[in-house]
Write a protein that holds these residues in place. Structure first.
Motif, short mmCIF file in Angstrom:
data_model
loop_
_atom_site.label_atom_id
_atom_site.label_comp_id
_atom_site.label_asym_id
_atom_site.label_seq_id
_atom_site.Cartn_x
_atom_site.Cartn_y
_atom_site.Cartn_z
N ASP A 46 0.81 -1.31 0.00
CA ASP A 46 -0.06 0.06 -0.01
C ASP A 46 0.94 1.37 0.06
O ASP A 46 1.54 1.67 0.91
CB ASP A 46 -1.05 -0.03 1.28
CG ASP A 46 -1.90 1.01 1.35
OD1 ASP A 46 -1.81 2.21 0.37
OD2 ASP A 46 -2.87 1.18 2.31
N GLU A 47 1.04 1.73 -1.37
CA GLU A 47 1.92 3.18 -1.20
C GLU A 47 1.58 4.36 -0.59
O GLU A 47 2.17 4.97 -0.26
CB GLU A 47 2.30 3.29 -2.87
CG GLU A 47 3.11 2.68 -3.43
CD GLU A 47 4.61 2.71 -3.06
OE1 GLU A 47 5.07 3.76 -3.74
OE2 GLU A 47 5.00 2.07 -2.23
N SER A 48 0.06 4.35 -0.31
CA SER A 48 -0.42 5.54 0.41
C SER A 48 0.14 5.39 1.84
O SER A 48 -0.09 6.45 2.42
CB SER A 48 -2.09 5.34 0.46
OG SER A 48 -2.38 4.36 0.96
N GLN A 49 0.43 4.20 2.59
CA GLN A 49 1.07 3.97 3.79
C GLN A 49 2.07 5.16 4.29
O GLN A 49 2.24 5.74 5.21
CB GLN A 49 1.24 2.91 4.20
CG GLN A 49 0.20 1.92 4.39
CD GLN A 49 -0.65 2.19 5.65
OE1 GLN A 49 -0.24 2.92 6.49
NE2 GLN A 49 -1.60 1.42 5.78
N TRP A 50 3.16 5.43 3.04
CA TRP A 50 4.10 6.33 3.21
C TRP A 50 3.68 7.77 3.47
O TRP A 50 4.61 8.43 3.67
CB TRP A 50 4.99 6.10 1.90
CG TRP A 50 5.47 4.90 1.99
CD1 TRP A 50 5.21 4.19 0.70
CD2 TRP A 50 6.55 4.04 2.33
NE1 TRP A 50 5.83 2.68 0.95
CE2 TRP A 50 6.74 2.75 1.73
CE3 TRP A 50 7.57 4.42 3.54
CZ2 TRP A 50 7.74 1.88 2.24
CZ3 TRP A 50 8.44 3.47 3.78
CH2 TRP A 50 8.31 2.22 3.10
N HIS A 51 2.55 8.08 3.30
CA HIS A 51 1.84 9.60 3.52
C HIS A 51 1.26 9.49 4.78
O HIS A 51 0.62 10.72 5.13
CB HIS A 51 1.26 9.97 2.35
CG HIS A 51 2.05 10.06 1.01
ND1 HIS A 51 2.93 10.87 0.88
CD2 HIS A 51 2.17 9.20 0.03
CE1 HIS A 51 3.52 11.03 -0.26
NE2 HIS A 51 3.16 9.54 -0.82
N ALA A 52 1.34 8.68 5.60
CA ALA A 52 0.36 8.84 6.86
C ALA A 52 1.16 9.68 7.64
O ALA A 52 2.10 10.11 7.30
CB ALA A 52 0.58 7.38 7.52
N LYS A 53 0.09 10.25 8.52
CA LYS A 53 0.65 11.75 9.38
C LYS A 53 1.86 11.50 10.17
O LYS A 53 2.93 12.27 10.00
CB LYS A 53 -0.37 12.04 10.16
CG LYS A 53 -0.17 13.26 11.01
CD LYS A 53 -1.40 13.78 12.00
CE LYS A 53 -1.07 15.12 12.57
NZ LYS A 53 -2.24 15.33 13.71
N HIS A 54 2.16 10.35 10.68
CA HIS A 54 3.18 9.98 11.66
C HIS A 54 4.59 9.56 10.58
O HIS A 54 5.54 9.17 11.29
CB HIS A 54 3.09 9.04 12.54
CG HIS A 54 2.50 7.65 12.25
ND1 HIS A 54 1.19 7.46 11.73
CD2 HIS A 54 3.18 6.57 12.07
CE1 HIS A 54 1.13 6.21 11.30
NE2 HIS A 54 2.30 5.59 11.36
N ILE A 55 4.26 9.39 9.58
CA ILE A 55 5.64 8.80 8.41
C ILE A 55 5.87 9.82 7.41
O ILE A 55 6.97 9.99 7.08
CB ILE A 55 4.95 7.52 7.91
CG1 ILE A 55 4.64 6.43 8.99
CG2 ILE A 55 5.80 7.09 6.91
CD1 ILE A 55 4.11 5.48 8.38
N LYS A 56 5.09 10.76 7.40
CA LYS A 56 5.23 11.77 6.19
C LYS A 56 6.48 12.56 6.32
O LYS A 56 7.49 12.55 5.37
CB LYS A 56 4.13 12.85 6.11
CG LYS A 56 3.99 13.39 4.63
CD LYS A 56 2.94 14.36 4.61
CE LYS A 56 2.65 14.93 3.19
NZ LYS A 56 1.60 15.76 2.90
N GLU A 57 7.03 12.94 7.44
CA GLU A 57 8.35 13.55 7.63
C GLU A 57 9.60 12.60 7.46
O GLU A 57 10.35 13.11 6.47
CB GLU A 57 8.56 14.20 9.12
CG GLU A 57 9.73 15.19 9.21
CD GLU A 57 9.83 15.41 10.71
OE1 GLU A 57 10.87 16.07 11.00
OE2 GLU A 57 8.75 15.47 11.42
N SER A 58 9.22 11.43 7.65
CA SER A 58 10.49 10.52 7.58
C SER A 58 10.65 10.18 6.06
O SER A 58 11.68 9.91 5.54
CB SER A 58 10.25 9.14 8.03
OG SER A 58 10.26 9.46 9.57
N THR A 59 9.50 9.85 5.14
CA THR A 59 9.49 9.98 4.08
C THR A 59 9.72 11.25 3.01
O THR A 59 10.79 10.74 2.10
CB THR A 59 7.92 9.65 3.49
OG1 THR A 59 7.25 8.52 4.08
CG2 THR A 59 7.82 9.15 2.05
#
Length: 209
Positions: free
Chosen positions: A108-121
């Motif tokens: 699920d590529e959209s998971q990389w844009h979850a709120k707690h992950i977006k900065e890391s991505t």
């Protein structure tokens, strides 16, 4: 980096100075002069020696020790909101030379844009560009989220993608459990190589995006 570490790394591989010179594209005198600490040595010469030794499996550790990556195996687990941040930090430490490959099978590529992950991505994208890392990404048919150029993606039927995202880099494979906010990283070349070969096989079967 020090001459003593270069000598120790050669010893770990049972290399003579000439073999290191050949692998690094240097003259024998360049290697010999550095190890004997005779005069100044260019940083590009040192970098070439280090690169050749790392390509052969030597790891230079932060504490000044060395080891052979084929001898290393283990597992790490990161949990909580920072689990992707910690996985990425491990990736940055493992990939120190430009142009290396990362293989990702993404559920699920959209998971990389979850709120707690977006900065890391976002940080990862900058690093990927700076290091000229080439990432090959397998996704399920119907995916419409693309965070890398389209040529980096290929499609597979969902049943071949499976239910867990994994990322292969250097001598490691990371399994990501999105719902549990956990990542498990297995380390060791002999352990990871079969996963890398399986990914390459699936890549050849997959459809271009």
């Amino acid at each position: 980096m020090t001459p003593a570490l270069i000598r120790a790394a050669r010893g770990l591989l049972s290399w003579q100075q000439q073999e290191l010179a050949d692998k690094a594209g240097l003259s024998l005198s360049a290697v010999n002069n550095y190890e004997r600490e005779t005069g100044a040595t260019r940083q590009t010469t040192i970098d070439a020696m280090v690169a050749a030794l790392e390509d052969a499996g030597v790891e230079f550790l932060p504490n000044g020790a060395i080891r052979h990556s084929d001898e290393v195996s283990g597992i790490q687990r990161f949990s909580g909101d920072s689990f992707i941040f910690k996985m990425n930090d491990d990736m940055y430490a493992a990939i120190r030379k430009p142009g290396q490959e990362i293989f990702t099978c993404s559920t699920d590529e959209s998971q990389w844009h979850a709120k707690h992950i977006k900065e890391s991505t976002t940080r990862y994208y900058k690093w990927r560009t700076q290091m000229a890392v080439y990432e090959s990404i397998l996704v399920a048919e119907g995916n419409n989220v693309f965070d890398a150029p389209r040529q980096h993606y290929r499609f597979l039927p969902a049943e071949l993608i499976g239910k867990i995202t994994y990322v292969i880099y250097a001598d490691r494979i990371a399994f990501i459990a999105w719902r549990k906010k956990q990542v498990f990283i297995l380390r060791g070349r002999q352990l990871v190589e079969p996963f890398r070969e399986q990914f390459k096989y699936l890549w050849r079967l997959a459809k271009k995006a």
